[in-house]
Scaffold this motif. Structure first.
Motif, PDB file in Angstrom:
ATOM      1  N   SER A 107      -5.226  -9.275 -21.718  1.00 52.71           N
ATOM      2  CA  SER A 107      -4.233  -8.669 -20.825  1.00 52.71           C
ATOM      3  C   SER A 107      -4.881  -8.169 -19.540  1.00 52.71           C
ATOM      4  O   SER A 107      -4.407  -7.210 -18.937  1.00 52.71           O
ATOM      5  CB  SER A 107      -3.528  -7.508 -21.538  1.00 52.71           C
ATOM      6  OG  SER A 107      -4.478  -6.514 -21.927  1.00 52.71           O
ATOM      7  N   HIS A 108      -5.951  -8.841 -19.114  1.00 53.73           N
ATOM      8  CA  HIS A 108      -6.664  -8.429 -17.911  1.00 53.73           C
ATOM      9  C   HIS A 108      -6.836  -9.642 -17.004  1.00 53.73           C
ATOM     10  O   HIS A 108      -7.517 -10.608 -17.345  1.00 53.73           O
ATOM     11  CB  HIS A 108      -8.031  -7.847 -18.306  1.00 53.73           C
ATOM     12  CG  HIS A 108      -8.853  -7.380 -17.140  1.00 53.73           C
ATOM     13  ND1 HIS A 108     -10.107  -6.821 -17.280  1.00 53.73           N
ATOM     14  CD2 HIS A 108      -8.607  -7.379 -15.790  1.00 53.73           C
ATOM     15  CE1 HIS A 108     -10.594  -6.509 -16.096  1.00 53.73           C
ATOM     16  NE2 HIS A 108      -9.701  -6.855 -15.171  1.00 53.73           N
ATOM     17  N   PHE A 109      -6.164  -9.599 -15.833  1.00 54.25           N
ATOM     18  CA  PHE A 109      -6.264 -10.663 -14.833  1.00 54.25           C
ATOM     19  C   PHE A 109      -6.686 -10.054 -13.496  1.00 54.25           C
ATOM     20  O   PHE A 109      -6.348  -8.896 -13.190  1.00 54.25           O
ATOM     21  CB  PHE A 109      -4.924 -11.385 -14.657  1.00 54.25           C
ATOM     22  CG  PHE A 109      -4.549 -12.252 -15.818  1.00 54.25           C
ATOM     23  CD1 PHE A 109      -4.891 -13.601 -15.843  1.00 54.25           C
ATOM     24  CD2 PHE A 109      -3.843 -11.740 -16.893  1.00 54.25           C
ATOM     25  CE1 PHE A 109      -4.548 -14.416 -16.904  1.00 54.25           C
ATOM     26  CE2 PHE A 109      -3.496 -12.539 -17.964  1.00 54.25           C
ATOM     27  CZ  PHE A 109      -3.851 -13.881 -17.976  1.00 54.25           C
ATOM     28  N   GLU A 110      -7.406 -10.844 -12.704  1.00 54.96           N
ATOM     29  CA  GLU A 110      -7.769 -10.440 -11.356  1.00 54.96           C
ATOM     30  C   GLU A 110      -7.473 -11.579 -10.401  1.00 54.96           C
ATOM     31  O   GLU A 110      -7.589 -12.757 -10.759  1.00 54.96           O
ATOM     32  CB  GLU A 110      -9.257 -10.065 -11.281  1.00 54.96           C
ATOM     33  CG  GLU A 110      -9.606  -8.845 -12.119  1.00 54.96           C
ATOM     34  CD  GLU A 110     -11.068  -8.447 -11.997  1.00 54.96           C
ATOM     35  OE1 GLU A 110     -11.818  -9.160 -11.287  1.00 54.96           O
ATOM     36  OE2 GLU A 110     -11.467  -7.431 -12.613  1.00 54.96           O
ATOM     37  N   ALA A 111      -7.078 -11.228  -9.167  1.00 53.29           N
ATOM     38  CA  ALA A 111      -6.787 -12.230  -8.147  1.00 53.29           C
ATOM     39  C   ALA A 111      -7.511 -11.854  -6.860  1.00 53.29           C
ATOM     40  O   ALA A 111      -7.237 -10.801  -6.266  1.00 53.29           O
ATOM     41  CB  ALA A 111      -5.276 -12.321  -7.891  1.00 53.29           C
ATOM     42  N   ASP A 112      -8.470 -12.696  -6.456  1.00 49.93           N
ATOM     43  CA  ASP A 112      -9.176 -12.496  -5.192  1.00 49.93           C
ATOM     44  C   ASP A 112      -8.365 -13.136  -4.072  1.00 49.93           C
ATOM     45  O   ASP A 112      -8.023 -14.322  -4.146  1.00 49.93           O
ATOM     46  CB  ASP A 112     -10.565 -13.135  -5.243  1.00 49.93           C
ATOM     47  CG  ASP A 112     -11.485 -12.461  -6.246  1.00 49.93           C
ATOM     48  OD1 ASP A 112     -11.239 -11.283  -6.582  1.00 49.93           O
ATOM     49  OD2 ASP A 112     -12.451 -13.120  -6.701  1.00 49.93           O
ATOM     50  N   VAL A 113      -8.044 -12.356  -3.043  1.00 51.76           N
ATOM     51  CA  VAL A 113      -7.225 -12.831  -1.933  1.00 51.76           C
ATOM     52  C   VAL A 113      -8.128 -13.191  -0.759  1.00 51.76           C
ATOM     53  O   VAL A 113      -8.959 -12.379  -0.331  1.00 51.76           O
ATOM     54  CB  VAL A 113      -6.182 -11.773  -1.521  1.00 51.76           C
ATOM     55  CG1 VAL A 113      -5.305 -12.292  -0.384  1.00 51.76           C
ATOM     56  CG2 VAL A 113      -5.317 -11.378  -2.735  1.00 51.76           C
ATOM     57  N   PHE A 114      -7.955 -14.418  -0.243  1.00 49.65           N
ATOM     58  CA  PHE A 114      -8.802 -14.922   0.842  1.00 49.65           C
ATOM     59  C   PHE A 114      -7.952 -15.345   2.037  1.00 49.65           C
ATOM     60  O   PHE A 114      -6.881 -15.952   1.864  1.00 49.65           O
ATOM     61  CB  PHE A 114      -9.614 -16.137   0.384  1.00 49.65           C
ATOM     62  CG  PHE A 114     -10.729 -15.816  -0.561  1.00 49.65           C
ATOM     63  CD1 PHE A 114     -12.018 -15.587  -0.091  1.00 49.65           C
ATOM     64  CD2 PHE A 114     -10.493 -15.752  -1.925  1.00 49.65           C
ATOM     65  CE1 PHE A 114     -13.053 -15.298  -0.965  1.00 49.65           C
ATOM     66  CE2 PHE A 114     -11.522 -15.469  -2.806  1.00 49.65           C
ATOM     67  CZ  PHE A 114     -12.805 -15.236  -2.330  1.00 49.65           C
ATOM     68  N   ALA A 115      -8.455 -15.050   3.239  1.00 48.59           N
ATOM     69  CA  ALA A 115      -7.958 -15.647   4.475  1.00 48.59           C
ATOM     70  C   ALA A 115      -9.092 -16.520   4.986  1.00 48.59           C
ATOM     71  O   ALA A 115     -10.103 -16.021   5.488  1.00 48.59           O
ATOM     72  CB  ALA A 115      -7.596 -14.576   5.499  1.00 48.59           C
ATOM     73  N   GLY A 116      -8.960 -17.827   4.785  1.00 46.72           N
ATOM     74  CA  GLY A 116     -10.072 -18.712   5.083  1.00 46.72           C
ATOM     75  C   GLY A 116     -11.208 -18.430   4.121  1.00 46.72           C
ATOM     76  O   GLY A 116     -11.014 -18.399   2.901  1.00 46.72           O
ATOM     77  N   SER A 117     -12.391 -18.172   4.657  1.00 48.69           N
ATOM     78  CA  SER A 117     -13.539 -17.867   3.796  1.00 48.69           C
ATOM     79  C   SER A 117     -13.742 -16.365   3.629  1.00 48.69           C
ATOM     80  O   SER A 117     -14.690 -15.935   2.968  1.00 48.69           O
ATOM     81  CB  SER A 117     -14.816 -18.488   4.387  1.00 48.69           C
ATOM     82  OG  SER A 117     -15.054 -17.974   5.697  1.00 48.69           O
ATOM     83  N   THR A 118     -12.866 -15.562   4.236  1.00 47.07           N
ATOM     84  CA  THR A 118     -13.009 -14.106   4.189  1.00 47.07           C
ATOM     85  C   THR A 118     -12.199 -13.524   3.037  1.00 47.07           C
ATOM     86  O   THR A 118     -10.988 -13.740   2.941  1.00 47.07           O
ATOM     87  CB  THR A 118     -12.529 -13.468   5.508  1.00 47.07           C
ATOM     88  OG1 THR A 118     -13.265 -14.022   6.593  1.00 47.07           O
ATOM     89  CG2 THR A 118     -12.713 -11.958   5.467  1.00 47.07           C
ATOM     90  N   LYS A 119     -12.883 -12.796   2.174  1.00 53.93           N
ATOM     91  CA  LYS A 119     -12.206 -12.132   1.064  1.00 53.93           C
ATOM     92  C   LYS A 119     -11.575 -10.839   1.549  1.00 53.93           C
ATOM     93  O   LYS A 119     -12.249  -9.972   2.105  1.00 53.93           O
ATOM     94  CB  LYS A 119     -13.198 -11.856  -0.066  1.00 53.93           C
ATOM     95  CG  LYS A 119     -12.568 -11.196  -1.291  1.00 53.93           C
ATOM     96  CD  LYS A 119     -13.618 -11.016  -2.393  1.00 53.93           C
ATOM     97  CE  LYS A 119     -13.049 -10.283  -3.580  1.00 53.93           C
ATOM     98  NZ  LYS A 119     -14.068 -10.098  -4.644  1.00 53.93           N
ATOM     99  N   LEU A 120     -10.262 -10.711   1.360  1.00 49.60           N
ATOM    100  CA  LEU A 120      -9.545  -9.523   1.822  1.00 49.60           C
ATOM    101  C   LEU A 120      -9.564  -8.412   0.787  1.00 49.60           C
ATOM    102  O   LEU A 120      -9.782  -7.246   1.115  1.00 49.60           O
ATOM    103  CB  LEU A 120      -8.101  -9.889   2.155  1.00 49.60           C
ATOM    104  CG  LEU A 120      -7.899 -10.990   3.209  1.00 49.60           C
ATOM    105  CD1 LEU A 120      -6.416 -11.239   3.438  1.00 49.60           C
ATOM    106  CD2 LEU A 120      -8.582 -10.605   4.514  1.00 49.60           C
ATOM    107  N   ASP A 121      -9.277  -8.761  -0.466  1.00 54.91           N
ATOM    108  CA  ASP A 121      -9.237  -7.725  -1.506  1.00 54.91           C
ATOM    109  C   ASP A 121      -9.065  -8.409  -2.856  1.00 54.91           C
ATOM    110  O   ASP A 121      -8.924  -9.628  -2.937  1.00 54.91           O
ATOM    111  CB  ASP A 121      -8.083  -6.745  -1.253  1.00 54.91           C
ATOM    112  CG  ASP A 121      -8.320  -5.383  -1.915  1.00 54.91           C
ATOM    113  OD1 ASP A 121      -9.321  -5.251  -2.645  1.00 54.91           O
ATOM    114  OD2 ASP A 121      -7.511  -4.471  -1.709  1.00 54.91           O
ATOM    115  N   THR A 122      -9.063  -7.592  -3.914  1.00 51.54           N
ATOM    116  CA  THR A 122      -8.863  -8.091  -5.272  1.00 51.54           C
ATOM    117  C   THR A 122      -7.752  -7.294  -5.944  1.00 51.54           C
ATOM    118  O   THR A 122      -7.787  -6.055  -5.952  1.00 51.54           O
ATOM    119  CB  THR A 122     -10.153  -7.969  -6.106  1.00 51.54           C
ATOM    120  OG1 THR A 122     -11.181  -8.763  -5.517  1.00 51.54           O
ATOM    121  CG2 THR A 122      -9.914  -8.447  -7.542  1.00 51.54           C
TER     122      THR A 122
END
Length: 266
Positions: free
Chosen positions: A80-95
């Motif tokens: 019950s543990h998921f993570e999503a890394d958010v990217f704009a191009g090659s730049t990671k914005l947040d998780t």
């Protein structure tokens, strides 16, 4: 982005795009590996890994294209543990982190995104309606049904239709089990009587043949209804004569393919 803890994405260049909402139920995934490139963003649903990943190991699930053109790479950490890394191009914005059945929310420059407890990601832009998470389809469980009939030999036949197919359980009037037949073992003989299952197209019929009485037979469907009777010529010629019962006259194979009418001679 915000989690039932709410956080805000770090400032970064965001590609402006149409306010398209992509709500992705979980989809087919490849393991994240440096030697194998990750798949391109897809709207396909992912299937949770059949093998539970070890604690604290991030197992790549899928990449989701968000409403503004950014992407979220979804990982499963545990049941019950998921993570999503958010990217704009090659730049990671947040998780975004979803644990213990709680969804994780975030926003950045008009973009709203939610990581659901089952690992799906939804997103929308300011002014657009928030998409509702798609309910998981329920697997239909077929229930077993049965009907009991008293046969001409006064024995009892229980006609059962269930998830494992059709079968007939034969017993004495007092309930002592005699035999069970199904389409893998379709017939049995007992004390001069023959009990048989016959596949007739999509329908399965239950046939009771009186070998002691010259070969007279009765045919039932799985609702317990008597649908056909076949009697031997009373003059003793051995010629079978069909008598319809609730379904019109039938040809000599009244019980369906492979059913042979027994002769009344000898």
């Amino acid at each position: 982005m915000r989690n039932t803890r709410r956080t805000t994405l770090r400032s970064a260049a965001v590609v402006a795009g149409a306010a398209t909402v992509l709500a992705l139920p979980a989809g087919s995934a490849l393991a994240d590996s440096p030697a194998v490139p990750e798949p391109q963003p897809s709207a396909d649903a992912f299937v949770r890994p059949s093998v539970e990943p070890a604690p604290s190991v991030r197992a790549y699930v899928t990449t989701v294209k968000l409403a503004d053109g950014t992407v979220a790479k979804v990982y499963r950490i545990g049941g019950s543990h998921f993570e999503a890394d958010v990217f704009a191009g090659s730049t990671k914005l947040d998780t975004l982190v979803s644990k213990g059945g709680a969804a994780s929310y975030g926003q950045n420059n008009g973009l709203h995104a939610v990581l659901q407890p089952n690992g799906t990601v939804t997103s929308w832009m300011d002014g657009a309606p928030q998409p509702q998470p798609q309910p998981q389809p329920k697997k239909e469980i077929r229930k077993e049904s049965s009907v009991r009939i008293t046969m001409p030999d006064e024995r009892i036949a229980k006609l059962v239709d269930g998830p494992n197919g059709k079968r007939v359980e034969i017993s004495t009037p007092k309930g002592r089990a005699l035999a069970t037949i199904d389409l893998r073992r379709p017939s049995v003989h007992h004390d001069g009587w023959t009990y048989k299952l016959v596949q007739d197209g999509k329908r399965v019929k239950f046939v009771v043949i009186d070998g002691k009485g010259g070969g007279n037979s009765r045919v039932y469907d799985f609702t317990g209804r008597l649908i056909e009777k076949c009697t031997v010529d009373p003059a003793g010629s051995g010629t079978p004569r069909l008598v319809a019962s609730g379904g019109g006259m039938a040809v000599a194979g009244a019980a369906g393919p492979g059913f042979a009418v027994l002769s009344g001679r000898g």
